[in-house]
Design a protein around this motif. Structure first.
Motif, PDB file in Angstrom:
ATOM      1  N   ARG A   1       0.825  -1.221   0.000  1.00 19.63           N
ATOM      2  CA  ARG A   1       0.000   0.000   0.000  1.00 19.63           C
ATOM      3  C   ARG A   1       0.851   1.259   0.000  1.00 19.63           C
ATOM      4  O   ARG A   1       0.605   2.190  -0.774  1.00 19.63           O
ATOM      5  CB  ARG A   1      -0.928   0.017   1.226  1.00 19.63           C
ATOM      6  N   VAL A   2       1.843   1.295   0.874  1.00 23.87           N
ATOM      7  CA  VAL A   2       2.651   2.518   0.983  1.00 23.87           C
ATOM      8  C   VAL A   2       3.476   2.751  -0.290  1.00 23.87           C
ATOM      9  O   VAL A   2       3.519   3.875  -0.804  1.00 23.87           O
ATOM     10  CB  VAL A   2       3.563   2.473   2.228  1.00 23.87           C
ATOM     11  N   PHE A   3       4.075   1.685  -0.831  1.00 20.01           N
ATOM     12  CA  PHE A   3       4.870   1.876  -2.048  1.00 20.01           C
ATOM     13  C   PHE A   3       3.983   2.194  -3.241  1.00 20.01           C
ATOM     14  O   PHE A   3       4.376   2.939  -4.133  1.00 20.01           O
ATOM     15  CB  PHE A   3       5.770   0.670  -2.308  1.00 20.01           C
ATOM     16  N   ASN A   4       2.777   1.645  -3.243  1.00 24.23           N
ATOM     17  CA  ASN A   4       1.825   1.979  -4.297  1.00 24.23           C
ATOM     18  C   ASN A   4       1.457   3.458  -4.213  1.00 24.23           C
ATOM     19  O   ASN A   4       1.435   4.176  -5.210  1.00 24.23           O
ATOM     20  CB  ASN A   4       0.581   1.092  -4.150  1.00 24.23           C
TER      21      ASN A   4
ATOM     22  N   ILE B   1       9.298  11.732  -3.493  1.00 23.20           N
ATOM     23  CA  ILE B   1       8.159  11.213  -2.737  1.00 23.20           C
ATOM     24  C   ILE B   1       8.614  10.094  -1.801  1.00 23.20           C
ATOM     25  O   ILE B   1       8.153   9.989  -0.666  1.00 23.20           O
ATOM     26  CB  ILE B   1       7.071  10.652  -3.680  1.00 23.20           C
ATOM     27  N   ALA B   2       9.535   9.258  -2.282  1.00 23.88           N
ATOM     28  CA  ALA B   2      10.032   8.169  -1.443  1.00 23.88           C
ATOM     29  C   ALA B   2      10.682   8.739  -0.188  1.00 23.88           C
ATOM     30  O   ALA B   2      10.444   8.257   0.924  1.00 23.88           O
ATOM     31  CB  ALA B   2      11.029   7.315  -2.230  1.00 23.88           C
ATOM     32  N   GLN B   3      11.487   9.786  -0.358  1.00 21.31           N
ATOM     33  CA  GLN B   3      12.138  10.427   0.785  1.00 21.31           C
ATOM     34  C   GLN B   3      11.088  10.971   1.748  1.00 21.31           C
ATOM     35  O   GLN B   3      11.151  10.765   2.960  1.00 21.31           O
ATOM     36  CB  GLN B   3      13.061  11.544   0.270  1.00 21.31           C
ATOM     37  N   ARG B   4      10.075  11.629   1.190  1.00 21.98           N
ATOM     38  CA  ARG B   4       9.041  12.249   2.006  1.00 21.98           C
ATOM     39  C   ARG B   4       8.211  11.201   2.752  1.00 21.98           C
ATOM     40  O   ARG B   4       7.974  11.326   3.949  1.00 21.98           O
ATOM     41  CB  ARG B   4       8.141  13.069   1.075  1.00 21.98           C
TER      42      ARG B   4
ATOM     43  N   ASN C   1      15.322  -0.641  -6.860  1.00 19.85           N
ATOM     44  CA  ASN C   1      16.243  -1.367  -5.988  1.00 19.85           C
ATOM     45  C   ASN C   1      16.000  -1.027  -4.526  1.00 19.85           C
ATOM     46  O   ASN C   1      16.041  -1.894  -3.663  1.00 19.85           O
ATOM     47  CB  ASN C   1      17.693  -1.023  -6.347  1.00 19.85           C
ATOM     48  N   LEU C   2      15.750   0.246  -4.258  1.00 19.39           N
ATOM     49  CA  LEU C   2      15.520   0.680  -2.884  1.00 19.39           C
ATOM     50  C   LEU C   2      14.285  -0.002  -2.304  1.00 19.39           C
ATOM     51  O   LEU C   2      14.308  -0.513  -1.178  1.00 19.39           O
ATOM     52  CB  LEU C   2      15.372   2.204  -2.858  1.00 19.39           C
ATOM     53  N   SER C   3      13.193  -0.070  -3.068  1.00 16.67           N
ATOM     54  CA  SER C   3      11.976  -0.689  -2.559  1.00 16.67           C
ATOM     55  C   SER C   3      12.193  -2.179  -2.325  1.00 16.67           C
ATOM     56  O   SER C   3      11.771  -2.736  -1.310  1.00 16.67           O
ATOM     57  CB  SER C   3      10.803  -0.443  -3.509  1.00 16.67           C
TER      58      SER C   3
ATOM     59  N   LEU D   1       8.076  -4.018  -4.392  1.00 22.32           N
ATOM     60  CA  LEU D   1       8.326  -3.843  -5.830  1.00 22.32           C
ATOM     61  C   LEU D   1       7.006  -3.807  -6.603  1.00 22.32           C
ATOM     62  O   LEU D   1       6.802  -2.965  -7.483  1.00 22.32           O
ATOM     63  CB  LEU D   1       9.206  -5.000  -6.327  1.00 22.32           C
ATOM     64  N   GLY D   2       6.085  -4.731  -6.246  1.00 24.90           N
ATOM     65  CA  GLY D   2       4.779  -4.769  -6.908  1.00 24.90           C
ATOM     66  C   GLY D   2       4.011  -3.479  -6.686  1.00 24.90           C
ATOM     67  O   GLY D   2       3.407  -2.922  -7.611  1.00 24.90           O
ATOM     68  N   GLY D   3       4.057  -2.995  -5.438  1.00 26.83           N
ATOM     69  CA  GLY D   3       3.368  -1.740  -5.131  1.00 26.83           C
ATOM     70  C   GLY D   3       3.926  -0.590  -5.951  1.00 26.83           C
ATOM     71  O   GLY D   3       3.203   0.284  -6.431  1.00 26.83           O
TER      72      GLY D   3
END
Lengths: 179, 199
Positions: free
Chosen positions: B28-31, B44-47, B78-80, B97-99
């Motif tokens: 959910r969060v990565f999506n 956005i990832a940083q935030r 790679n980070l996710s 990765l899927g998200g």
């Protein structure tokens, strides 16, 4: 659309090429675009020059990782199946290697070698993020309204917690009327 | 796993303040962060990961990104993957990765279908240029926000800042190929860190 690819040999060469590009994509898949262009446009004639450039522009206008331009390229060459083949090709080698390397490093976190690596690389990472912003901002520096927009974004983003989505939306509106 | 919502972050304690609860939450969060990432997911990832969810400290974020950077493959992908794998093994890696990829993939294909019809429209072209300028500003600002992560560098603050500046000049201004910069500056920087860590 699939008429462009003739038989298993073409499908395999598409897949194999993206497998290879995956391992070369240090710094991101976008750094391998010159080689992708050479293969898809110049060598195989599977898409036109304009189609290639547009694929990258579309992926950059869409949300999500820039990597998705690979999906648009695959889609352009051979529809849904082409997309699956190019995405699997670009992801399999790099994700496998990343998982293996991350686990290897995790078990040796406290060793001097791993510590030297993460401490040594951190400043390069910060410098690279700044560089990406600078390079992507190149078109903005040719027109002062866009340059102003980019500068204002930096100021707002550093000083406030406004969601980037609002800034992107504002950029779209300003760009539609000014640029 | 209940954790105090705002536990103070000790400098000695390098654990991040919070942890994801399940692979589903990772998805959910990565999506969510991928779908907000116009013109690059990194800001956005940083935030989301550092400022909002607080799953990573700023230092841990830079560390993960550093590893992601030198490995082949897109940095945020790679980070996710590494973050998910650290939390829940390969299932977590796949979930993150899927998200990151699934929903944006559908969006981008829909856009590709639309693009051919509207790309040449001047308002659309202008809007895209405006969004591009903002996206560039967001990424630059993210770089500025990561600078404080260098304060505790084993290199020492001044050498770390000099190395970040040299990287910016080489890649951003002179457009030296990344591999050469990683080998020369990165190699030198790691060797310097290796020496300093001996003390």
């Amino acid at each position: 659309m699939t008429a462009l690819l003739h038989g298993a040999a073409d499908w395999w060469s598409l897949f194999a090429h993206f497998l290879m590009l995956s391992l070369l994509s240090i710094g991101g898949a976008i750094s391998t675009t010159p080689e992708m262009h050479r293969f898809l446009v110049e060598q195989q004639h599977w898409m036109s020059d304009e189609q290639f450039s547009a694929s990258i522009a579309i992926a950059q206008a869409a949300p999500g990782p820039n990597l998705l331009f690979v999906a648009v390229l695959g889609w352009g060459v051979a529809g849904v199946l082409g997309m699956a083949v190019t995405m699997l090709g670009i992801l399999l080698p790099s994700t496998t290697l990343t998982l293996a390397a991350a686990r290897w490093g995790e078990t040796r976190r406290e060793t001097r070698g791993v510590q030297a690596f993460v401490n040594g690389m951190a400043p390069l990472t910060v410098g690279l993020v700044l560089s990406s912003g600078w390079v992507l901002g190149a078109p903005a520096r040719t027109a002062w309204p866009l340059a102003l927009l980019a500068l204002a974004t930096v100021a707002v983003c550093v000083r406030t917690k406004v969601s980037p989505l609002w800034l992107i939306a504002a950029g779209g509106i300003v760009g539609a009327f000014v640029a | 796993m209940p954790s105090p919502p705002d536990a103070p972050h000790s400098v000695l304690d390098d654990e991040s303040p919070r942890q994801p609860r399940s692979p589903a939450e990772l998805f959910r969060v990565f999506n969510r962060l991928a779908l907000q990432g116009f013109g690059g997911v990194l800001p956005i990832a940083q935030r989301e990961l550092v400022e909002r969810e607080r799953w990573l400290t700023r230092e841990q974020f830079v560390e993960l990104l550093s590893v992601a950077q030198v490995l082949p493959g897109p940095n945020v992908v790679n980070l996710s993957l590494m973050f998910g794998d650290r939390a829940f093994g390969w299932r977590g890696g796949l979930a993150a990765l899927g998200g990151m990829i699934a929903a944006p993939l559908l969006v981008v294909i829909a856009l590709a279908a639309l693009y051919t019809r509207f790309a040449s429209h001047p308002v659309v072209a202008g809007a895209l240029r405006g969004m591009g300028a903002v996206a560039a500003g967001l990424i630059f600002a993210t770089g500025l926000k990561l600078i404080p992560a260098l304060r505790r560098s084993a290199l020492g603050l001044a050498p770390a800042l000099a190395c970040a500046a040299a990287t910016f000049v080489a890649i951003g201004l002179l457009r030296v190929p990344l591999v050469a910069v990683l080998a020369v500056l990165g190699g030198g920087s790691c060797a310097w860190a290796w020496r300093r860590l001996a003390r």
